[in-house]
Design a protein around this motif. Sequence first.
Motif, PDB file in Angstrom:
ATOM      1  N   ARG A  64      39.836 -46.126  28.080  1.00  0.00           N
ATOM      2  CA  ARG A  64      41.022 -45.604  27.404  1.00  0.00           C
ATOM      3  C   ARG A  64      42.286 -46.361  27.805  1.00  0.00           C
ATOM      4  O   ARG A  64      43.122 -46.713  26.968  1.00  0.00           O
ATOM      5  N   VAL A  65      42.430 -46.617  29.098  1.00  0.00           N
ATOM      6  CA  VAL A  65      43.650 -47.281  29.544  1.00  0.00           C
ATOM      7  C   VAL A  65      43.713 -48.723  29.040  1.00  0.00           C
ATOM      8  O   VAL A  65      44.781 -49.229  28.699  1.00  0.00           O
ATOM      9  N   ILE A  66      42.560 -49.388  28.953  1.00  0.00           N
ATOM     10  CA  ILE A  66      42.541 -50.749  28.407  1.00  0.00           C
ATOM     11  C   ILE A  66      42.909 -50.728  26.932  1.00  0.00           C
ATOM     12  O   ILE A  66      43.733 -51.515  26.467  1.00  0.00           O
ATOM     13  N   ARG A  67      42.313 -49.810  26.188  1.00  0.00           N
ATOM     14  CA  ARG A  67      42.631 -49.734  24.765  1.00  0.00           C
ATOM     15  C   ARG A  67      44.097 -49.404  24.538  1.00  0.00           C
ATOM     16  O   ARG A  67      44.781 -50.054  23.741  1.00  0.00           O
ATOM     17  N   SER A  79      45.373 -53.962  35.265  1.00  0.00           N
ATOM     18  CA  SER A  79      46.834 -54.025  35.259  1.00  0.00           C
ATOM     19  C   SER A  79      47.317 -54.508  33.897  1.00  0.00           C
ATOM     20  O   SER A  79      46.830 -55.527  33.390  1.00  0.00           O
ATOM     21  N   PRO A  80      48.275 -53.827  33.298  1.00  0.00           N
ATOM     22  CA  PRO A  80      48.825 -54.269  32.004  1.00  0.00           C
ATOM     23  C   PRO A  80      49.702 -55.498  32.116  1.00  0.00           C
ATOM     24  O   PRO A  80      50.178 -56.010  31.101  1.00  0.00           O
ATOM     25  N   GLU A  81      49.928 -55.982  33.344  1.00  0.00           N
ATOM     26  CA  GLU A  81      50.763 -57.167  33.536  1.00  0.00           C
ATOM     27  C   GLU A  81      50.047 -58.453  33.133  1.00  0.00           C
ATOM     28  O   GLU A  81      50.686 -59.489  32.961  1.00  0.00           O
ATOM     29  N   LEU A 141      27.112 -51.156  35.041  1.00  0.00           N
ATOM     30  CA  LEU A 141      26.655 -51.530  33.712  1.00  0.00           C
ATOM     31  C   LEU A 141      27.531 -50.878  32.654  1.00  0.00           C
ATOM     32  O   LEU A 141      27.928 -51.509  31.673  1.00  0.00           O
ATOM     33  N   VAL A 142      27.873 -49.577  32.877  1.00  0.00           N
ATOM     34  CA  VAL A 142      28.675 -48.862  31.889  1.00  0.00           C
ATOM     35  C   VAL A 142      29.629 -47.845  32.519  1.00  0.00           C
ATOM     36  O   VAL A 142      30.632 -47.493  31.908  1.00  0.00           O
ATOM     37  N   GLY A 143      29.362 -47.387  33.743  1.00  0.00           N
ATOM     38  CA  GLY A 143      30.168 -46.333  34.349  1.00  0.00           C
ATOM     39  C   GLY A 143      31.630 -46.712  34.532  1.00  0.00           C
ATOM     40  O   GLY A 143      32.542 -45.978  34.112  1.00  0.00           O
ATOM     41  N   GLN A 144      31.894 -47.834  35.180  1.00  0.00           N
ATOM     42  CA  GLN A 144      33.267 -48.284  35.388  1.00  0.00           C
ATOM     43  C   GLN A 144      33.944 -48.628  34.056  1.00  0.00           C
ATOM     44  O   GLN A 144      35.157 -48.459  33.904  1.00  0.00           O
ATOM     45  N   GLN A 145      33.169 -49.068  33.105  1.00  0.00           N
ATOM     46  CA  GLN A 145      33.715 -49.394  31.785  1.00  0.00           C
ATOM     47  C   GLN A 145      34.230 -48.130  31.097  1.00  0.00           C
ATOM     48  O   GLN A 145      35.287 -48.142  30.450  1.00  0.00           O
ATOM     49  N   ILE A 146      33.482 -47.037  31.229  1.00  0.00           N
ATOM     50  CA  ILE A 146      33.920 -45.769  30.636  1.00  0.00           C
ATOM     51  C   ILE A 146      35.209 -45.288  31.298  1.00  0.00           C
ATOM     52  O   ILE A 146      36.134 -44.815  30.624  1.00  0.00           O
ATOM     53  N   ASP A 170      44.672 -57.828  25.350  1.00  0.00           N
ATOM     54  CA  ASP A 170      43.493 -58.477  24.784  1.00  0.00           C
ATOM     55  C   ASP A 170      42.317 -58.281  25.736  1.00  0.00           C
ATOM     56  O   ASP A 170      42.447 -58.464  26.950  1.00  0.00           O
ATOM     57  N   PHE A 171      41.166 -57.884  25.215  1.00  0.00           N
ATOM     58  CA  PHE A 171      39.995 -57.712  26.066  1.00  0.00           C
ATOM     59  C   PHE A 171      38.819 -58.468  25.451  1.00  0.00           C
ATOM     60  O   PHE A 171      38.699 -58.591  24.236  1.00  0.00           O
ATOM     61  N   VAL A 172      37.966 -58.977  26.328  1.00  0.00           N
ATOM     62  CA  VAL A 172      36.830 -59.780  25.894  1.00  0.00           C
ATOM     63  C   VAL A 172      35.556 -59.200  26.493  1.00  0.00           C
ATOM     64  O   VAL A 172      35.335 -59.292  27.706  1.00  0.00           O
TER      65      VAL A 172
END
Length: 394
Positions: free
Chosen positions: A104-107, A75-77, A95-100, A112-114
């Motif tokens: 794009r939406v996170i970027r 959520s961008p909130e 490990l990587v699937g959900q991250q992929i 801020d992402f950690v």
Amino acid sequence: MEINQPHSLALLLDPEKADLTRLNLTDEVHPDYIFVGGSTGGDTTDFIRALKARMASLRSPVPIVLFPGNSSQFSPEADAVLFLSLLSGNNPEYLVGQQIKSARVIRDSRLDFVPTAYVLIDGGVETSTMRVTGTKPLPADDINTIVNICIAAELMGKQLIYLEAGSGAKNPVSADIIRAVRAQVSIPLIVGGGIRTPEALQAAYEAGASIVVIGNHFEDHPEELANFLTAQRSYSETVLQRSGLGQTWQRSDDERYMSLALDEARKALAADEIPIGCVIVSQNQIIGRGHNLTETLADVTAHAEIQAITAAAQTLGGKYMPEATLYVTVEPCAMCAGAIGWAQISRIVYGAPDPKRGYALYAPRAFHPKATVTAGVLADECRALIQEFFKTKR
């Protein structure tokens, strides 16, 4: 936003289970972070909006950090997101699937992402993380494997390691595990699961945890937050005493940094500006400097503190500075005190008082509730510079 404040406390809220009507936060009683997330779902955006409404009366709202179980929980909130990889399991989807799927939406959200290594350790119960991911936790007695995974996480470029015993764990992550990991990696450690007492909180800090997360216990016993905060602050004070950071050390260090703030004030004087200077320090490093530029920029907000806070935010890549100390030659005004509070700067040191326009008169509660203030450092030198400036104007 930096999520590495030492000896900090995070409250974990699951949008599917948390009852916000029982969450009573005040300016004096609140955690350092609120983590929002769970393994199964819930409407994250609506939940965060309701949480923000619940915190609307706070002078400085608690940072909200996403702890997502999958890509749909973004959520961008929020203020930041832990970009988690489940390194303890053998399921590539987590490990990587959900991250992929979420990258794009996170970027594009510019949130801020950690990058965070998520390491699940057996806490004596089957957890929702185990069921959803189809993975098993690491045995609590296999410390060597746990440490090796954490070393690999640091080599991969992770910025945090989250040692998790799981929701409702009977046994928290042991002090032996925390100490062993702490001895081998340099990045901050988050520890969660099964911590139910202030003593267990302190034991986790003592072993090397940077952030302790408590979820189920506070959902059942929200009234105990104040007791945990008292234990947290007590431990931090004990560490300060152990390290010998007493008043003599603080005074010497304060004078050194105030001298640098005076150098900034002299730059203002040379530019025919009211000579006020500021430096911001974090972990013994100057992260921001500034001096008064209101005439130069024709901007009434261009005070020394605002210039320094802007510079520090650029250095850190985030707007919150909970580990920082701000040094300024003259007592901050109400506007600057508000900015200092919003930045969550934990310590303010000033030289000369300003009884006519200082924050103490107009905004005495503007700083972060946990912030401390030291006044009068090199006060004579700071005052003399101001007097020199106004003498030439008469």
